[in-house]
Scaffold this active site. Structure first.
Site, PDB file in Angstrom:
ATOM      1  N   HIS A 100      44.339  38.121  45.936  1.00 23.37           N
ATOM      2  CA  HIS A 100      44.348  37.885  44.489  1.00 23.37           C
ATOM      3  C   HIS A 100      43.059  38.445  43.869  1.00 23.37           C
ATOM      4  O   HIS A 100      42.057  38.636  44.556  1.00 23.37           O
ATOM      5  CB  HIS A 100      44.461  36.391  44.198  1.00 23.37           C
ATOM      6  CG  HIS A 100      43.364  35.604  44.842  1.00 23.37           C
ATOM      7  ND1 HIS A 100      42.086  35.585  44.344  1.00 23.37           N
ATOM      8  CD2 HIS A 100      43.346  34.879  45.989  1.00 23.37           C
ATOM      9  CE1 HIS A 100      41.328  34.857  45.135  1.00 23.37           C
ATOM     10  NE2 HIS A 100      42.051  34.424  46.159  1.00 23.37           N
ATOM     11  N   ASP A 159      42.116  35.940  51.107  1.00 26.29           N
ATOM     12  CA  ASP A 159      41.199  36.504  52.107  1.00 26.29           C
ATOM     13  C   ASP A 159      41.589  36.044  53.513  1.00 26.29           C
ATOM     14  O   ASP A 159      41.536  36.827  54.460  1.00 26.29           O
ATOM     15  CB  ASP A 159      39.733  36.142  51.788  1.00 26.29           C
ATOM     16  CG  ASP A 159      39.493  34.647  51.667  1.00 26.29           C
ATOM     17  OD1 ASP A 159      40.458  33.865  51.730  1.00 26.29           O
ATOM     18  OD2 ASP A 159      38.316  34.245  51.509  1.00 26.29           O
TER      19      ASP A 159
END
Ligand SMILES: *[C@@H]1O[C@H](CO)[C@@H](O)[C@H](O)[C@H]1NC(C)=O
Ligand SMILES: *[C@@H]1O[C@H](CO)[C@@H](O)[C@H](O)[C@H]1NC(C)=O
Length: 476
Positions: free
Chosen positions: A94, A376
């Site tokens: 994102h 991540d």
């Protein structure tokens, strides 16, 4: 190191440095003062064989922010003329978001999460994006995604909310991929439909919104009837194959390693102590609040670090914590516990991806563009599992792409390319490192298939022949 390899490494270095200096020229004046010297600039991609990596924390943090600027050059879609693009599989993190945690007893940074056309960073499609999203259609999402807002809209950001920077980062990603994959390589036919796409996101508003922004930049006409986002409950995107006890054991050992490394760092302990005094809470409580996440938000948005009547958190604190993060990543690579976690964690999604590529290679036209909107903690294990040890921690709006190509001169042969943030890393992966020496321009798709179906388990140093066996190994 043989000479050819050295040349390749140097070429990669050059690419990295060119990208780097591009970014360095665009950093805000206030941060440029903080020591991005030409010396550290030259060292961003050190030769891992000959010199220990020395990384500059401020420089690394700027790369992490990924502040939108002029479009970067990228290597996506580069192939010899007789190759035809068959399918593309995109993993994104994102975009820029508000912190997930607050630093206790301090004022949170004031960041506006509404989308405003005349505020920086700007994108020509921003207004159209907002107006299109506000007419959203509920039929386009698997439950429970319906309940999420389709774009950020709070005058003071909520925890973890995507910011305007985050939206612009993915509009840019989408536009870049559109120019390459749709305009140049005609990946989608003009009468494309929902069957050509496969879209999946975790259940956070920031991932759904990032995916929508990317698609809005990417698709020639964003038609709600052609969009269907599936919901992925696991950040590993492991679908029905998430149960893996050995993976969890690797993770526990990795966390223990992390803890021990932190204890050894007396400078870090001192800095945490200082910061805890400033905010007037026990050091333990401050550490548990993961202050670096919030500090990065201050840093990326050029908002000064918080102060209390006891003093201010400052750039020195930030540098020490960020430097420790970099050292932690280096030790993580060396100790290989994370690698064990990553190989098992990434297997299901890689397995799913090669299945989809195999179907495309057989000539099926479904799901030829895949988008996984993720975190991540999704991208990191995939990068490690692929053997991309030199890859940086996934920045905001990072993109990892798998391209499948067909050789028109030998139609039964397919090749794969892997790109990370626009850089071709195919020949850095463990399944194509050897292939590089043969001077072929492309990496055979079979290499990736063999890796995912077999060699991944060998890389764990076990005799396991399947995911199930590797996940349930006794006496590990
Ligand atoms: C960052 O903030 C400082 C002080 O508030 C300001 O002088 C500077 O122009 C800002 N930089 C950018 C790039 O906005
Ligand atoms: C790998 O993919 C195949 C084919 O789609 C599937 O049958 C199998 O269950 C998958 N295995 C894992 C561990 O994901």
């Amino acid at each position: 190191v043989i000479d050819e390899e050295r040349v390749m490494i140097l070429k990669t270095l050059c690419v990295m440095i060119c990208f780097a200096s591009l970014t360095v020229h665009l950093i805000p004046v206030s941060t440029a003062k903080n020591g991005v010297s030409s010396k550290s600039r030259k060292r961003i991609m050190p030769n891992p064989v000959t010199e220990p990596p020395v990384m500059d924390p401020i420089y690394e943090a700027l790369l992490y922010c990924n502040i939108p600027s002029v479009p970067e050059r990228s290597m996506e879609g580069h192939a010899p003329h007789h190759f035809k693009l068959v399918s593309v599989h995109v993993f994104i993190r994102h975009g820029d978001r508000y912190p997930l945690y607050a630093i206790p007893k301090t004022k949170q940074p004031e960041i506006d999460c509404t989308l405003v056309a005349n505020r920086k960073p700007y994108h020509p499609k921003l207004e159209a994006f907002v107006s299109h999203m506000s007419k959203g259609s509920g039929a386009s999402f698997e439950s429970p995604l319906h309940s999420l807002p389709l774009y950020p809209n709070h005058p003071l950001c909520e925890m973890g909310e995507l910011t305007q920077t985050g939206v612009v980062q993915h509009l840019q990603n989408g536009q870049l991929l559109r120019d390459i994959y749709l305009k140049k390589h005609k990946l989608l036919p003009s009468d494309w439909s929902t069957d050509h796409l496969y879209l999946e996101t975790t259940g956070k508003s920031r991932t759904l919104q990032s995916g929508l922004a990317l698609l809005y930049g990417f698709l020639p006409d964003f038609d709600w009837k052609k969009i269907y986002f599936r919901h992925q409950p696991s950040a590993l995107f492991c679908s029905g194959n998430c149960y893996c006890p050995v993976r969890n054991q690797y993770l526990e050992k990795e966390q223990r390693r992390q803890y021990l490394l932190r204890l050894k760092n007396s400078q870090l302990e001192r800095i945490y102590g200082e910061m805890a005094k400033i905010v007037d809470i026990p050091t333990k409580q401050l550490r548990a609040a993961n202050p670096i996440d919030s500090m990065l938000c201050h840093f990326c948005h050029n908002v000064s670090f918080p102060c209390t009547r006891n003093g201010c958190i400052d750039m020195e604190h930030f540098k020490v914590i960020k430097t420790h993060q970099i050292e932690d990543e280096r030790e993580r690579r060396e100790k290989k516990l994370y690698l064990g976690y990553a190989l098992l964690g990434a297997h299901p999604i890689l397995n799913q991806t090669i299945s989809r590529m195999q179907r495309a290679a057989e000539g099926r036209k479904e799901e030829i563009f895949t988008l996984y909107s993720a975190h991540d903690v999704t991208l990191s294990p995939i990068l490690s599992a692929l053997g991309l040890t030199e890859a940086r921690f996934p920045r905001f709006a990072a993109r990892l792409i798998f391209e499948l190509w067909q050789d028109r001169e030998k139609p039964s042969e397919h090749s794969v390319r892997i790109l990370y943030n626009g850089i071709d890393v195919t020949f850095h992966t463990s399944f194509c490192q050897e292939h590089k020496r043969s001077h072929k321009p492309m990496c055979p798709f079979e290499n990736l298939v063999r890796f995912v179906q077999k060699d991944m388990f060998a890389a764990l140093g076990s005799s396991s022949a399947s995911y199930y066996e590797a996940c349930h190994r006794e006496g590990f």
